[in-house]
Design a protein around this motif. Sequence first.
Motif, mmCIF file in Angstrom:
data_model
loop_
_atom_site.group_PDB
_atom_site.id
_atom_site.type_symbol
_atom_site.label_atom_id
_atom_site.label_comp_id
_atom_site.label_asym_id
_atom_site.label_seq_id
_atom_site.Cartn_x
_atom_site.Cartn_y
_atom_site.Cartn_z
ATOM 1 N N LYS A 51 28.170 -2.292 33.445
ATOM 2 C CA LYS A 51 28.412 -1.074 32.685
ATOM 3 C C LYS A 51 29.904 -0.755 32.587
ATOM 4 O O LYS A 51 30.332 -0.049 31.669
ATOM 5 N N ASN A 54 31.256 -2.775 29.494
ATOM 6 C CA ASN A 54 30.865 -2.250 28.201
ATOM 7 C C ASN A 54 31.435 -0.842 27.955
ATOM 8 O O ASN A 54 31.223 -0.228 26.928
ATOM 9 N N LEU A 56 30.656 1.857 29.513
ATOM 10 C CA LEU A 56 29.740 2.955 29.820
ATOM 11 C C LEU A 56 30.242 3.705 31.048
ATOM 12 O O LEU A 56 30.035 4.895 31.198
ATOM 13 N N TYR A 57 30.893 2.965 31.949
ATOM 14 C CA TYR A 57 31.618 3.575 33.058
ATOM 15 C C TYR A 57 33.077 3.173 32.910
ATOM 16 O O TYR A 57 33.375 2.098 32.383
ATOM 17 N N TRP A 78 34.028 2.380 20.768
ATOM 18 C CA TRP A 78 32.935 1.885 19.923
ATOM 19 C C TRP A 78 33.148 0.449 19.518
ATOM 20 O O TRP A 78 32.202 -0.324 19.420
ATOM 21 N N ARG A 81 32.116 -1.655 22.420
ATOM 22 C CA ARG A 81 30.663 -1.746 22.565
ATOM 23 C C ARG A 81 30.030 -2.593 21.470
ATOM 24 O O ARG A 81 28.991 -3.203 21.676
ATOM 25 N N MET A 86 25.084 -4.967 24.888
ATOM 26 C CA MET A 86 24.438 -4.976 26.199
ATOM 27 C C MET A 86 22.929 -4.874 26.053
ATOM 28 O O MET A 86 22.422 -4.111 25.238
ATOM 29 N N PHE A 88 19.488 -4.207 28.431
ATOM 30 C CA PHE A 88 19.194 -3.642 29.741
ATOM 31 C C PHE A 88 17.923 -4.207 30.365
ATOM 32 O O PHE A 88 17.273 -5.088 29.802
ATOM 33 N N MET B 222 21.646 5.800 27.882
ATOM 34 C CA MET B 222 22.652 4.779 28.126
ATOM 35 C C MET B 222 22.538 3.647 27.103
ATOM 36 O O MET B 222 23.546 3.167 26.576
ATOM 37 N N GLU B 225 23.953 4.762 23.809
ATOM 38 C CA GLU B 225 25.428 4.770 23.833
ATOM 39 C C GLU B 225 25.967 3.363 23.722
ATOM 40 O O GLU B 225 26.938 3.111 23.008
ATOM 41 N N ALA B 226 25.315 2.438 24.455
ATOM 42 C CA ALA B 226 25.774 1.057 24.418
ATOM 43 C C ALA B 226 25.634 0.486 23.010
ATOM 44 O O ALA B 226 26.332 -0.450 22.648
ATOM 45 N N ARG B 227 24.722 1.045 22.242
ATOM 46 C CA ARG B 227 24.561 0.574 20.864
ATOM 47 C C ARG B 227 25.349 1.459 19.895
ATOM 48 O O ARG B 227 25.009 1.564 18.728
ATOM 49 N N CYS B 228 26.390 2.076 20.425
ATOM 50 C CA CYS B 228 27.360 2.811 19.608
ATOM 51 C C CYS B 228 26.814 4.084 18.969
ATOM 52 O O CYS B 228 27.342 4.544 17.953
ATOM 53 N N HIS B 230 26.726 7.765 18.334
ATOM 54 C CA HIS B 230 27.570 8.917 18.636
ATOM 55 C C HIS B 230 27.285 10.043 17.651
ATOM 56 O O HIS B 230 28.166 10.559 16.991
#
Lengths: 278, 268, 288
Positions: A51, A54, A56-57, A78, A81, A86, A88, B222, B225-228, B230
């Motif tokens: 994370k 990517n 996220l953190y 963006w 990412r 990613m 999960f 999460m 967000e990882a898939r952009c 917003h």
Amino acid sequence: MAEPIIVADHVSFAYEDDGPLAVRDVSLSIERGSFHAILGQNGSGKSTLAKLINGLYLPTEGHVTVCGMDTQDDDKTWEIRRRAGMVFQNPDNQLVATIVREDVAFGLENIGVPTEEMPARIDKALKDVGMLDFADRAPHLLSGGQKQRVAIAGVLAMAPEAIIFDESTAMLDPQGRREVMQAVKRLNKEQGITVLWITHYMEEAVECDQAHVMYHGQIVLSGTPREIFSDVKRILPYRLDAPPMARLAEQLRAKGMPLAKGILTVDEMAKEVARLCK
Amino acid sequence: MALNNITLGQYYPADSVVHRMDPRVKILLLVAIIVAVFLAGNLLAFAPIILFLVIVTKLSKVPVRMMVKGLKPLRLILILTFILNLFFLQGETVLLDLGFAQIKRESLILAVHYSLRLILLVLFSSLLTLTTPPITLTDGLERLLSPLRVIHFPAHEMAMMMSIALRFIPTLMEEADKIMKAQTARGADFESGNLIARAKAMVPLLVPLFVSAFRRAGDLAMAMEARCYHGGEGRTRLRVLKCERRDYIACAVVALLIAAVVLTGKLY
Amino acid sequence: MQVTLEQVTHTYQEGSPFQAVAIRDVSLTIREGEFLALIGHTGCGKSTLAQHINGLLKPTSGRVLLDGQDIHQKGFDKREVRRKVGLVFQYPEHQLFEETVAKDVGFGPKNLGLSDAEIKERVAEALRKVGLDEPGFTEKSPFELSGGQMRRVAMAGVLAMRPQILVLDEPAAGLDPQSREDMLQLISGLHQQGSTVVMISHSMDDVARFATRAVVMEHGTIAMEGTPQEIFRQAERLEQMGLDVPSVCKLGMKLREMGLNCPEDIFREEQALPALLALWKEGKCHGA
């Protein structure tokens, strides 16, 4: 050696201020087009590291760069990412839409891809993971392996350069695991997509280019899978399971059988035994 | 597994001109028809509306029994509306004297009028939900409401919420089924006892279900967000809604319908 | 005590357009004291079968007998079956709900109507069995434990019912190697202490190591049944079904293909060791 696409430079991370470090001074460099695996028991920090890559953190200390962009640069979030997608662990908790095709579209919609471009990109992504026939199905009626492949297609449609898999096979049955592994290997070989594969299954890491073992937030071993896993004694302290053949070879050597070093697979073992016994 | 095939909402899949219509147009026309139903000044004015309903139902390929099913939950309200209006409205011409109460001509007509109005409202709304998948409906609503963004109305967020809810209902149903079985295996009893006992028995089901829902929500946020994701800003859409000829024709027909209703009301 | 399934068929949502036959005409006896492994692809009907063993699901046709008594006949107390047959679902930690470990583990005994003292005793016993008996543990919230611990607490919740038959649906799914091994050792220990164990598993290595008998299911029916030795001797057939075989089995097959005289019935690591050493010594003699 190819240029690095993901670089972690002395990265540390704590979930809370003054809390314990989940990731501790990790440095890592992943070349474009390679297949890296990160192994470790639960709580070793491997998912946290994923994370961090990517964005996220954000690291408490150190820097993570993806395609030359620092994850701490707000303007690049963006773009990072999109370029390093990613997938999960839980197949149920990452699909957003009620129809497969629309779920794959989700990422494209987010990054503002023009509507006319979408269908072709969606179809191609679904085709690449072998899920085109399921484009109009509802995700909850698919098997675990199929759901994960849809999730991969969702990332793939965004034309990423790297994909990080955060224990994406942990909740699948053997068949689902095979399906996902095959799809990922193909993407790596045929499209040159860089793969960072996070897992606690040794057998999945056996075929990667480079493996890293994490323990208590640190990378404690790095090398080719053969260097790392064929030496049972080296990995045992990190609460990982050696591949069965490596374990068997170790026991046979202890009984005096002069097996060559570096045995990981059944085929290698069979060849070696045949060489000695004929 | 047992709950895998649960149908959501009451969408009736079929390939018809009504199904293919733009959801925005369908929603707006429903509103227009509701207005028409309220405009109907006398029983005769309902005639064009009923005729319209019959034709649209036929066009939609939705079986009549599916339409009628929509009325079932409203049985009691319908009967009550009818009876209350029948006995308590004022009128002059007595049709029937029951001794304790009288049925008058005017109140009979009004009772029929109000009941019919209710039935029509329900049937037309059912027709919308029967011919439009929930997700398309949400889509249509989002776009109709999006001009309200200027007054900070969260149209996109609401639509996203709806769509996620639709996506997760089957998953959570399945989970609820599993948790219930697991607690039953530990001797829990969800079926017997009085109301309070039963409510208490739900705790072992509801707590894990909530915990799971929160865990899923965290994961999903999460993953989004990882898939952009917003928010709605700068987002494009896979599905664009486009008004076609059939939609314009439908609008014209409904406009004529309203005119017909008003006219019949005036003439008689 | 034994449970017998007699020609059990189960159809989900019978009579609806979504009707689906999950298991068809399955007959199986679970013998006292055995460690039975249920193997097969996802959707082959093994979970449905497992839920028949403790009466959670009622057969569409056929009977389930507990010591010869039909558990679905009128007047039979189902709680009796639930008490004697403990069922641990997949990811059982998702069913925890109480404020403390003690209360959660005590949920089953409480439903049995036991006294507080007895509940307390059973909770302590169950937690000891799963290796979580450090002082103060009972007062922790189950939600603040690690994944492996949560799973063991959930399992203790079933053990507190003191079942004679323990049915486990993939008890090691999703655990890391160390927790997996702990879990399997725990189950094996319970078996050695006299519990009858029925375990659904995808890992053939685990089946080879622990099971005394295995049933392979395919498309809702029993495709193979026998001791692990009998099952894994037919490794080709398992592979045809798309199932794995233990890696040691694969090695044996490979070696025989290469013309080596490797015995057919090795499927566990500890069996492979002497067999391979014997092969090697034999080869050395010939070579010399």
